[in-house]
Design a protein around this motif. Structure first.
Motif, PDB file in Angstrom:
ATOM      1  N   ASN A  44       0.841  -1.207   0.000  1.00 39.48           N
ATOM      2  CA  ASN A  44       0.000   0.000   0.000  1.00 39.48           C
ATOM      3  C   ASN A  44       0.869   1.247   0.000  1.00 39.48           C
ATOM      4  N   ASP A  69       3.916   1.435  -1.156  1.00 39.24           N
ATOM      5  CA  ASP A  69       4.500   1.550  -2.507  1.00 39.24           C
ATOM      6  C   ASP A  69       3.497   2.111  -3.505  1.00 39.24           C
ATOM      7  N   LEU A  70       2.241   1.657  -3.370  1.00 31.52           N
ATOM      8  CA  LEU A  70       1.207   2.154  -4.278  1.00 31.52           C
ATOM      9  C   LEU A  70       0.961   3.645  -4.060  1.00 31.52           C
ATOM     10  N   ARG A  71       0.989   4.064  -2.763  1.00 30.66           N
ATOM     11  CA  ARG A  71       0.819   5.501  -2.494  1.00 30.66           C
ATOM     12  C   ARG A  71       1.956   6.305  -3.114  1.00 30.66           C
ATOM     13  N   GLN A  72       3.200   5.767  -2.977  1.00 30.82           N
ATOM     14  CA  GLN A  72       4.345   6.477  -3.572  1.00 30.82           C
ATOM     15  C   GLN A  72       4.228   6.512  -5.107  1.00 30.82           C
ATOM     16  N   THR A  73       3.805   5.348  -5.635  1.00 29.20           N
ATOM     17  CA  THR A  73       3.620   5.300  -7.096  1.00 29.20           C
ATOM     18  C   THR A  73       2.525   6.268  -7.540  1.00 29.20           C
ATOM     19  N   GLN A  74       1.430   6.339  -6.717  1.00 34.42           N
ATOM     20  CA  GLN A  74       0.350   7.267  -7.044  1.00 34.42           C
ATOM     21  C   GLN A  74       0.835   8.707  -6.999  1.00 34.42           C
ATOM     22  N   THR A  75       1.688   8.997  -5.960  1.00 29.70           N
ATOM     23  CA  THR A  75       2.230  10.364  -5.878  1.00 29.70           C
ATOM     24  C   THR A  75       3.088  10.692  -7.094  1.00 29.70           C
ATOM     25  N   ASP A  76       3.962   9.724  -7.449  1.00 27.39           N
ATOM     26  CA  ASP A  76       4.819   9.949  -8.618  1.00 27.39           C
ATOM     27  C   ASP A  76       3.998  10.122  -9.893  1.00 27.39           C
ATOM     28  N   LEU A  77       2.988   9.246 -10.022  1.00 29.99           N
ATOM     29  CA  LEU A  77       2.145   9.347 -11.215  1.00 29.99           C
ATOM     30  C   LEU A  77       1.363  10.650 -11.242  1.00 29.99           C
ATOM     31  N   SER A  78       0.941  11.114 -10.057  1.00 27.57           N
ATOM     32  CA  SER A  78       0.224  12.398  -9.998  1.00 27.57           C
ATOM     33  C   SER A  78       1.134  13.547 -10.435  1.00 27.57           C
TER      34      SER A  78
END
Length: 343
Positions: free
Chosen positions: A80, A82-91
């Motif tokens: 989760n 990692d997904l939040r970090q990935t979501q931040t990067d993608l944002s």
């Protein structure tokens, strides 16, 4: 109800412990069990030996499930995160892409505007080019028509010029009287008079005076008579039209004949030193140049003029001499002889 160590307690079991209990369960020793008696402040430590045998297997199974669930929760929390970090990067990337997209849309709009202007300009240039092509085609048609008219006019000029020369006579004989030269001490005993001052076609020759006899008089008629004061320009002006006939394709022959010393060489060649001097100074030929140099210059000048009208010329020259009824090629280069061999 479960009986543990002779003390009866009622405990509600839950399949998944609440989140607040998870850390505590991970830090405690799962092999220890601390039951409390209601109403007592004293804690009694119990071991697995105090647990009935029938419950140990279930407890071991629950502990295994708890460890497995805890590990899954840990993994899910990490995933989760990692997904939040990935979501931040993608944002962040999405925001950058959005800005870049806006810039590209602005550039595309500007490029489309320029392209539209360029297409309009190209359309205007194509219309202008088409107009120019039509104008050029019209001018080419006009030029072609004028060239055809010029050629027709040139053919008509040649025909009329030849008709004039035929009216003057295909064979013409001119007579030129040579003046007395400075080195001649004795004047000529004969005298020549032009009796036709209008057309200059008649001449009277008066012989030498003989005492007791009448002076002999002879009358001659020629196509043209030139007195002893005539110039080289006057002689060439009379035959210049024949040079034009040669350019027009007709065969022309001009020659001088007479006795030795009558002025044939002077009339045909003249003073060539004056011609060379005039060529160096790029001025008109001198007055002493004869018929042959003037005719040659006239041929080349006329050929240059007619070349602009589409005519082309190939000039060939020969230089012959007739002396004592012998024909010689004066352009022949002698080898062991002093003069050209007879033809």
């Amino acid at each position: 109800m479960a009986s543990v160590g002779g003390i009866a307690t009622k405990q509600q079991r839950s399949k998944t412990p609440p989140p607040a209990v998870r850390p505590a369960l991970q830090r405690k020793n799962v092999n220890s069990f601390h039951p409390t008696r209601p109403g007592q402040g004293k804690t009694t430590k119990k071991t697995t030996k105090d647990i009935p045998p029938e419950c140990r297997s279930e407890l071991q199974h629950l502990r295994t499930e708890l460890q497995s669930a805890t590990q899954r929760i840990t993994d899910m929390d990490k995933e989760n995160e990692d997904l939040r970090q990935t979501q931040t990067d993608l944002s962040d990337k999405l925001a950058g892409v959005g800005l870049a997209l806006e810039e590209r849309e602005t550039e595309l709009s500007t490029a489309n505007s320029r392209l539209f202007d360029a297409l309009q300009r190209v359309s205007e240039l194509e219309r202008t080019l088409q107009t120019k092509h039509e104008f050029i085609q019209s001018q080419e048609d006009t030029i072609q028509s004028l060239e055809y008219r010029v050629q027709e006019g040139e053919v008509l000029r040649r025909r009329l010029h030849n008709s004039i020369q035929e009216l003057k006579g295909n064979i013409r004989v001119f007579c030129r009287v040579r003046p007395v030269l400075a080195h001649e001490s004795t004047p000529s005993p004969a005298h020549f008079f032009l009796t036709d001052t209008v057309a200059n076609q008649k001449m009277e020759a008066q012989g030498p005076f003989i005492e007791g006899k009448a002076n002999p008089r002879c009358h001659f008629t020629f196509d043209k008579c030139f007195g002893d004061s005539s110039t080289q320009e006057e002689i060439f002006a009379e035959v210049q039209q024949l040079v034009q006939s040669a350019l027009d394709g007709y065969k022309v022959c001009i020659f001088a004949y007479g006795q030795t010393g009558s002025g044939k060489t002077y009339a045909m060649e003249g003073d060539l030193s004056g011609l060379l001097q005039s060529e160096r100074e790029e001025v008109g030929i001198s007055s002493g140049v004869g018929i042959i140099p003037r005719a040659v210059l006239e041929i080349f000048e006329g050929a240059k003029i007619l070349e602009r009208q589409g005519w082309s010329y190939q000039v060939e020259a020969s230089f012959l001499e007739i002396y004592n009824e012998t024909l010689r090629d004066l352009l022949f280069t002698p080898t062991n002889q002093n003069k050209a061999p007879p033809l």
